[in-house]
Design a protein around this motif. Structure first.
Motif, PDB file in Angstrom:
ATOM      1  N   GLY A 262       1.726  -0.228 -11.018  1.00 35.54           N
ATOM      2  CA  GLY A 262       2.618  -0.907 -11.958  1.00 35.54           C
ATOM      3  C   GLY A 262       3.984  -1.191 -11.363  1.00 35.54           C
ATOM      4  N   PRO A 263       4.692  -0.175 -10.874  1.00 37.23           N
ATOM      5  CA  PRO A 263       5.984  -0.427 -10.236  1.00 37.23           C
ATOM      6  C   PRO A 263       5.884  -1.338  -9.013  1.00 37.23           C
ATOM      7  CG  PRO A 263       5.789   1.883 -10.819  1.00 37.23           C
ATOM      8  CD  PRO A 263       4.446   1.264 -11.062  1.00 37.23           C
ATOM      9  N   THR A 264       4.758  -1.263  -8.313  1.00 40.02           N
ATOM     10  CA  THR A 264       4.589  -2.137  -7.150  1.00 40.02           C
ATOM     11  C   THR A 264       4.624  -3.602  -7.555  1.00 40.02           C
ATOM     12  OG1 THR A 264       3.286  -0.484  -5.951  1.00 40.02           O
ATOM     13  CG2 THR A 264       3.029  -2.778  -5.273  1.00 40.02           C
ATOM     14  N   PHE A 265       3.958  -3.944  -8.664  1.00 40.98           N
ATOM     15  CA  PHE A 265       3.972  -5.336  -9.121  1.00 40.98           C
ATOM     16  C   PHE A 265       5.340  -5.723  -9.680  1.00 40.98           C
ATOM     17  CE2 PHE A 265      -0.616  -4.922  -8.805  1.00 40.98           C
ATOM     18  CZ  PHE A 265      -0.964  -6.169  -8.301  1.00 40.98           C
TER      19      PHE A 265
ATOM     20  N   GLY B  52       0.816  -1.205   0.000  1.00 40.80           N
ATOM     21  CA  GLY B  52       0.000   0.000   0.000  1.00 40.80           C
ATOM     22  C   GLY B  52       0.845   1.250   0.000  1.00 40.80           C
ATOM     23  N   THR B  53       1.896   1.243   0.806  1.00 40.59           N
ATOM     24  CA  THR B  53       2.795   2.402   0.852  1.00 40.59           C
ATOM     25  C   THR B  53       3.507   2.592  -0.485  1.00 40.59           C
ATOM     26  OG1 THR B  53       3.144   2.057   3.223  1.00 40.59           O
ATOM     27  CG2 THR B  53       4.758   3.412   2.052  1.00 40.59           C
ATOM     28  N   THR B  54       3.993   1.483  -1.058  1.00 39.34           N
ATOM     29  CA  THR B  54       4.703   1.557  -2.340  1.00 39.34           C
ATOM     30  C   THR B  54       3.776   2.035  -3.458  1.00 39.34           C
ATOM     31  OG1 THR B  54       6.122  -0.280  -1.636  1.00 39.34           O
ATOM     32  CG2 THR B  54       6.112   0.271  -3.979  1.00 39.34           C
ATOM     33  N   ALA B  55       2.542   1.525  -3.463  1.00 39.65           N
ATOM     34  CA  ALA B  55       1.590   1.939  -4.486  1.00 39.65           C
ATOM     35  C   ALA B  55       1.279   3.424  -4.377  1.00 39.65           C
ATOM     36  CB  ALA B  55       0.309   1.117  -4.374  1.00 39.65           C
TER      37      ALA B  55
END
Length: 424
Positions: A367-370, A358-361
């Motif tokens: 997209g970058p999170t995945f 959640g923080t990364t998103a």
């Protein structure tokens, strides 16, 4: 729950065809996970409307499910030692009761109590089924039985995928879930075999037979990594499909693909018998990471989304099945203990992974999170180091504490799945 006592079962009733036990156990796992635990996320908008829930309350109810799940996991080893069959039936009963309470709940408090009871059923199910398979399936088929039973989660996901599209309210749907759960539990109570009383006890091992941390820690790390990598997909994959411009129908079919293709994860047992636990695990981890990373593409398209969902489902079911086999190898007389340790670590990893994703998103986007999640999955390749790899049976024997000299050492009929696999 069937509490009738009868004479010792025959060898035929104990060594039941492995696919029969796997199918019955998988049905209980399907209702405990697919219905009682994971279907909650599909109906959050409807629950929020009925009970006037804000995001904080939705999160609290999700946490209540986790609390019930953890309680079930903690109770499972002792319950399975007493009766793995009864534990499996109680798991289905908890799921049935929890679903029914949720369906008729007049307020959020009673609704939350149903969630807790349903979550406890999921916590009891996997350890109970794992122990039952060891007690009732012949050794050379236990690996396959464990991994196929574990795919019951995929069947449950597939069965619930389209229920939000039904033109009825959520309460009739939930009552339908409860009825199906009651039927499945009744069939399990009638049909599941009993272990022969003449066999050595398969309860918790004595203190001198528990694996040392050097053996248990790698399993916990693997399970926590599995939880951390899977959490972003469970939480944000549908949102990512929508963000990529795909229709709600694609999102629904993607969720269905997780469940249907997830059934292929049952083939992992045969692969372990042939190639060993470490080689099979690393191959699945690598393929799984690629499937997750597909959603990092700017425009994965319907085909890319479906392939990603199918690979994720099959990989997750296979890897959780391998965790069961790994735990059973460390606790050969009481595999429910190994499953409990593994799934507790997996739950911790999922909790941490959801928060981190959640923080990364929020900072980088979905997209970058995945993409980062796919890279994180490759950490599993550290299992090439012997200290982080699933141990061969010889390693277990060498590192296990020596039992007290006065205590006779006996071999349990609930030993590892097969000699050939143990040497890998």
């Amino acid at each position: 729950m069937d509490t009738r006592r009868s004479g010792p079962p025959t060898a035929q009733s104990v060594h039941r065809s492995w696919w029969t036990v796997a199918m019955l156990g998988g049905a209980v796992i399907a209702l405990c996970y697919g219905f009682a635990r994971y279907a909650y996320g599909l109906f959050v908008p409807r629950f929020s409307e009925t009970f006037d829930l804000d995001p904080v309350a939705v999160g609290a109810l999700s946490a209540a499910s986790t609390v019930g799940y953890v309680v079930g996991l903690l109770v499972a080893p002792a319950a399975s030692a007493h009766s793995a069959r009864a534990t499996t039936v109680v798991a289905g009963s908890c799921a049935t009761i929890g679903l029914a309470v949720m369906a008729v709940a007049p307020g959020v408090v009673s609704f939350a109590s149903g969630i807790v009871v349903a979550g406890a059923g999921a916590g009891l199910a996997s350890p109970g089924v794992a122990q039952l398979i060891v007690e009732t399936v012949r050794r050379d088929a236990r690996t396959r039985a464990q991994t196929w039973a574990n795919t019951g989660t995929g069947a449950g996901l597939a069965l619930t995928a389209f229920t939000p599209l039904l033109p009825v309210g959520w309460r009739p749907i939930w009552l339908g879930f409860a009825v199906l759960a009651a039927i499945s539990t009744a069939v399990a109570a009638w049909s599941l075999p009993r272990a022969a009383r003449s066999e050595p006890a398969t309860g918790p091992p004595a203190a001198g037979s528990r694996p040392r941390p050097a053996l248990l820690l790698p399993l916990l790390l693997n399970s926590a990594l599995l939880g951390a990598v899977s959490a972003p997909y469970w939480t944000f994959s549908i949102s990512r499909v929508g963000e990529a411009g795909l229709s709600p129908a694609v999102a629904t079919w993607s969720w269905c693909a997780i469940g249907l293709v997830g059934l292929a994860g049952g083939t992992a047992g045969r692969a372990v018998e042939r190639y060993g636990l470490r080689a099979t695990g690393l191959a699945i981890w690598t393929t799984w990471s690629a499937g997750i990373a597909l959603l990092a593409l700017p425009a994965p398209g319907p085909v890319g989304a479906m392939i990603s969902a199918g690979v994720f489902g099959a990989g997750f079911m296979a890897l959780t099945g391998l965790c069961i086999l790994w735990g059973a190898r460390l606790f050969p007389a009481a595999p429910s203990q190994g499953v409990t340790w593994s799934f507790l670590a997996l739950g911790i990893g999922q909790t941490a992974g959801s928060s981190l994703a959640g923080t990364t998103a929020g900072l980088l986007g979905l997209g970058p999170t995945f993409a980062l999640t796919g890279l994180l999955a490759l950490v599993a390749w550290t299992q090439m180091h012997p200290r982080l790899a699933p141990p061969a049976r010889a390693d277990v024997d060498e590192l296990m504490p020596t039992p007290p000299a006065a205590a006779p050492v006996t071999r349990s009929a609930a030993g590892p799945a097969r000699a050939q696999e143990n040497d890998r």
